[in-house]
Design an enzyme around this catalytic site. Structure first.
Site, mmCIF file in Angstrom:
data_model
loop_
_atom_site.group_PDB
_atom_site.id
_atom_site.type_symbol
_atom_site.label_atom_id
_atom_site.label_comp_id
_atom_site.label_asym_id
_atom_site.label_seq_id
_atom_site.Cartn_x
_atom_site.Cartn_y
_atom_site.Cartn_z
ATOM 1 N N SER A 51 0.826 -1.204 0.000
ATOM 2 C CA SER A 51 0.000 0.000 0.000
ATOM 3 C C SER A 51 0.864 1.260 0.000
ATOM 4 C CB SER A 51 -0.977 -0.042 1.182
ATOM 5 O OG SER A 51 -2.027 0.882 1.007
ATOM 6 N N ASP A 167 -5.748 -3.484 -2.443
ATOM 7 C CA ASP A 167 -4.773 -3.170 -1.389
ATOM 8 C C ASP A 167 -4.153 -4.427 -0.762
ATOM 9 O OD1 ASP A 167 -3.807 -2.402 1.379
ATOM 10 O OD2 ASP A 167 -4.439 -0.435 0.650
#
Length: 298
Positions: A51, A167
């Site tokens: 991320s 993510d």
């Protein structure tokens, strides 16, 4: 996990890998960590990021210019950040009022691919359909980072090959094991977000507003990451846990403060990193420098 070991490092010391975790704006602390490691001349041979950790780590792996990224984020004001309602309505990569996330990434990456990185780099994403961890080490850097940061509700999943990705925090919040698999002998993990969150009952009763609902979801995700990360972090040789509980995941306008926290966290671990990595004896210091370090620390 697929073998992704690569050659790297310098003779006479352990090869150092940096594992950078996710956390939204809290991930800007990685900038501070890298600044301190660079200033201390601690070499980084491998980088794995999840991320926001993938964004910061990827930028540094491509450009080796962490100050340019710092300057970019320090120029963001509170008015530049889109309100939650617009973020939820857009889903297309908008985050700031003047540019999308992809446009931001293009500033640093251009059309560069993972093979163009000056430091071997991989990003971690999650397969939307299977929930499996996906280690991204090929392709355009912009797509790779975009996939790793594609937090549901805010961003659309990113298709790479035949997989739809989101993510990486859902499967590996701080990829210490991934950077170890790349060939790192000594792993520095930087955790900026994983912690158990106690949610007050008053908050549970006040979820009708859009912002409150998403804050609630984000707190649940933070708790999930905590449970995953505490096991993965056992694979690291040194863990830098940056205290950022007073910051929100969207406070990019507080970049300077967050980066400073990262610097402080890295500075506290410098002596340990040098000693354990075997790099301590490679640094030539003057008598005065040695005296000052003994007196005041690193």
């Amino acid at each position: 996990m697929e073998d992704i070991k690569q050659e790297g490092g310098l003779e006479g010391r352990k090869k150092i890998g940096l594992a950078l975790g996710g956390g939204g704006a809290k991930g800007l602390a990685h900038i501070g960590v890298i600044k301190i490691l660079e200033k201390a001349e601690v070499p980084i041979d491998f980088i794995a990021g999840t991320s926001m950790g993938a964004l910061v780590g990827g930028w540094y792996a491509v450009t080796k210019n962490i100050f340019a990224l710092e300057k970019l984020f320090q120029g963001i004001d509170e008015k530049d950040i889109l309100p939650m309602e617009k973020l939820l309505a857009d889903h297309g990569g908008a985050l700031f009022s003047d540019k999308t996330l992809v446009e931001l990434l293009r500033l640093g990456f251009g059309s560069k691919k993972c093979d163009d990185c000056q430091i071997p780099f991989v990003a971690v994403a999650t397969d939307v359909e299977s929930g499996e961890e996906v280690v991204l080490k090929d392709g355009e850097m912009v797509e790779v980072i975009e996939a790793s940061v594609a937090l549901p509700i805010i961003f659309k999943p990113v298709k790479i090959g035949n997989r739809l990705l989101m993510d990486g925090g859902f499967v590996n919040p701080v990829p210490a094991d991934v950077v170890r698999a790349m060939g790192a002998d000594f792993v520095i993990a930087v955790d900026v977000a994983s912690r158990w969150v106690s949610i007050p009952s008053d908050d549970l009763e006040d979820l009708k507003q859009t912002k409150n609902m998403y804050d609630f979801v984000h707190q649940l995700m933070t708790g999930l990451q905590y449970n995953i990360a505490k096991h993965v972090l056992e694979k690291a040789d040194t863990v830098i846990k940056v205290p950022l509980t007073t910051f929100s995941w969207m406070e990019f306008n507080r970049a300077a403060e967050i980066i400073k926290r990262g610097e402080d966290g890295a500075r506290e671990k410098l002596k340990e990193i040098r000693k354990k990595s075997g790099y301590e004896n490679k640094i030539k210091r003057s008598v005065l420098e040695k005296f000052m370090i003994n007196l005041f620390g690193e």
